[in-house]
Design a protein around this motif. Structure first.
Motif, PDB file in Angstrom:
ATOM      1  N   HIS A 342       0.845  -1.212   0.000  1.00  0.00           N
ATOM      2  CA  HIS A 342       0.000   0.000   0.000  1.00  0.00           C
ATOM      3  C   HIS A 342       0.875   1.256   0.000  1.00  0.00           C
ATOM      4  N   CYS A 346       0.064   2.544  -3.571  1.00  0.00           N
ATOM      5  CA  CYS A 346      -1.228   3.237  -3.574  1.00  0.00           C
ATOM      6  C   CYS A 346      -1.048   4.740  -3.443  1.00  0.00           C
ATOM      7  N   HIS A 459      -6.025   1.720   4.476  1.00  0.00           N
ATOM      8  CA  HIS A 459      -6.002   3.159   4.171  1.00  0.00           C
ATOM      9  C   HIS A 459      -7.115   3.835   4.953  1.00  0.00           C
TER      10      HIS A 459
HETATM   11 ZN    ZN Z   1      -3.764   0.216  -1.086  1.00  0.00          ZN
END
Ligand code: ZN
Ligand code: ZN
Ligand code: ZN
Ligand code: ZN
Ligand code: ZN
Length: 496
Positions: A342, A346, A459
């Motif tokens: 992540h 991300c 998140h």
């Molecule tokens: Zn993510």
């Protein structure tokens, strides 16, 4: 109002059935081939591939085989029994059409819409290192490429759509076949238009409104998470070590007098790893006081870190952040950490850009369609090069070790959503339009590897407004904001 003609109804249905028969025959055989391939190789139906592959192939196959048989049977029956029987034939056609519609709609989520797109069959909806659905399916057949396999899946799908159109027409003519002038099922009655309106209007409405409803649905989910709030993540802070000088006994005065002189200790440290220095300090209270003196702790840690371990490969342990190098780490086989993925992949996108990424229409495309499924690659075990202390813990119970690390990553992702800890004092920006992301807004995340939306709850759904820094008070930033990096809570890093 005109009376409907029974002859006309029968004639239309017979002509349509006659035209349909060849298409539905080809479809039935092609669908059977695909269904059997998927049924034999269950790898095709497991993640990362679509979980409805088998069901969708089965529905289209069963629907088309039944429709093929029904074409002949319906043809014969229509010649023998007419009148009200036509209505029941129409209902059978409607059911067959519905079965095929469900199958074809499910297939649409993992098949390209046209044969031209089969050129990219090797890279179609690829997740991580896994082969595409068509490449995998082709590997089960000798002398076949992903492109060929894609053709053999997409062609039946297109034929299926053609057959569905035929079936719907036949069903419509069959159901609205009543020749009596005032019957609700008279094809000339406005009721037929009413039915068209009842089914047609929602479709057109859905096309227009579906984008907003999709967005609103996801926004509601984010806001609900925001209202529930983020559970604060607590980390145990180690107590500051305060030596009891009265209780310290010096067992080997000569050795410790060497350690006490920094000019002599540092060359010794340069031949050791940082972990060895920690182990050395644990031998006795007096040695600890000589190596890591409480009065000069932070400076000493910094110096010892600079001298110890191999210079070229110095890094930090992934799990406890202690200084390590290539020579003092050990490889533990563990699954990947979701938090690393992540954090590395991300990126946030602003609400405006996120809304634009949802295209109008029923069919989902691009970011909207591809939810990030990179979590699948986390499951494969890889070598984690970690410090000896963590290696022992990993061998005992790596699940616990990884869970603790994931908590830290979760905290780090929260800080990242606030824009804390970015290099060069940069602001957090939208990955698409590059505008600064302010606090107080919902956060949408897009994976930079698969370009799908990441909906992981690691998140945060929202970033709160951070108070401006009050420089007059000498504040470094928001007092209760996560300004202090999590790295600081490790005992061996306080000297950073
Ligand atoms: Zn993510
Ligand atoms: Zn080392
Ligand atoms: Zn470690
Ligand atoms: Zn992804
Ligand atoms: Zn943007």
């Amino acid at each position: 109002m005109p009376k409907a003609s029974a002859k006309g109804t029968v004639g239309c249905i017979l002509v349509l059935r006659f035209c349909e028969v060849i298409v539905v025959g080809i479809l039935a055989f092609a669908a059977k081939d695909n269904y059997q391939l998927v049924k034999l190789h269950d790898q095709l139906t497991k993640p990362p591939h679509n979980k409805n592959v088998l069901l969708s192939q089965e529905l289209l196959y069963a629907g088309s085989v039944a429709a093929f048989g029904w074409t002949f049977l319906g043809f014969t029956l229509l010649l023998v029994w007419k009148g009200w029987a036509i209505f029941w034939y129409g209902l059978v056609d409607l059911v067959l059409a519905l079965v095929m519609i469900i199958g074809a709609a499910m297939q649409a989520s993992y098949l390209p819409a046209t044969l031209a797109k089969c050129k990219k069959a090797d890279t179609w909806q690829v997740h991580g290192d896994y082969p595409s659905f068509f490449a995998l399916a082709a590997s089960y057949k000798s002398r076949e490429t992903a492109n060929d396999r894609c053709h053999s899946f997409v062609l039946p799908w297109i034929l299926g759509v053609v057959v569905i159109v035929f079936q719907m027409l036949i069903a419509y003519i069959g159901i609205f076949c009543d020749i009596r002038e005032y019957s609700l099922l008279n094809p000339y009655r406005p009721f037929a238009w009413f039915v068209m309106f009842v089914f047609g209007a929602p479709y057109w409405f859905a096309c227009a409104a579906v984008r907003r409803s999709r967005f609103l649905y996801r926004l509601t989910k984010k806001v609900a998470r925001q209202l529930r709030g983020c559970k604060p993540i607590e980390f145990e802070k180690p107590l500051k070590y305060v030596p009891n000088y009265n209780g310290i006994k010096i067992s080997n005065p000569k050795l410790e007098s060497i350690f006490n002189i920094e000019h002599l200790l540092l060359p010794i440290a340069s031949n050791l790893h940082y972990n060895d220095l920690i182990n050395l300090s644990l031998t006795s209270k007096s040695v600890r006081e000589s190596v890591f003196p409480a009065g000069d702790y932070e400076h000493r840690v910094r110096k010892l870190k600079a001298y110890s371990c191999s210079l070229d490969t110095k890094s930090c342990c992934e799990y406890c952040n202690k200084q390590v190098c290539a020579d003092c780490t050990q490889a533990a086989k563990m699954p990947g950490l979701a938090g690393v993925r992540h954090l590395q992949l991300c990126r946030p996108t602003c609400t405006k850009c996120y809304f634009k990424s949802i295209r109008p229409g029923i069919r989902r495309t691009a970011i909207d369609k591809r939810q990030c499924r990179c979590w699948i690659s986390d499951a494969s075990t890889l070598d984690h090069w970690i410090c000896p202390g963590c290696y022992v813990k990993a061998n005992k119970n790596y699940v616990e070790l990884q869970a603790a690390r994931e908590q830290r990553y979760k905290n780090q992702l929260r800080e990242y959503a606030q824009g804390v800890g970015l290099q060069n004092e940069r602001e957090l920006e939208c990955r698409t339009c590059k505008t600064d992301m302010r606090g107080g807004s919902v956060r949408w995340w897009v994976c930079n590897r698969c370009f799908g939306e990441c909906t992981s709850h690691m998140h945060p759904a929202h970033a709160r407004v951070t108070a401006p820094r009050d420089l007059e008070k000498g504040e470094d930033g928001n007092a209760d904001g996560p300004k202090i990096s999590w790295l600081k809570v490790f005992p061996w890093n306080q000297g950073h």
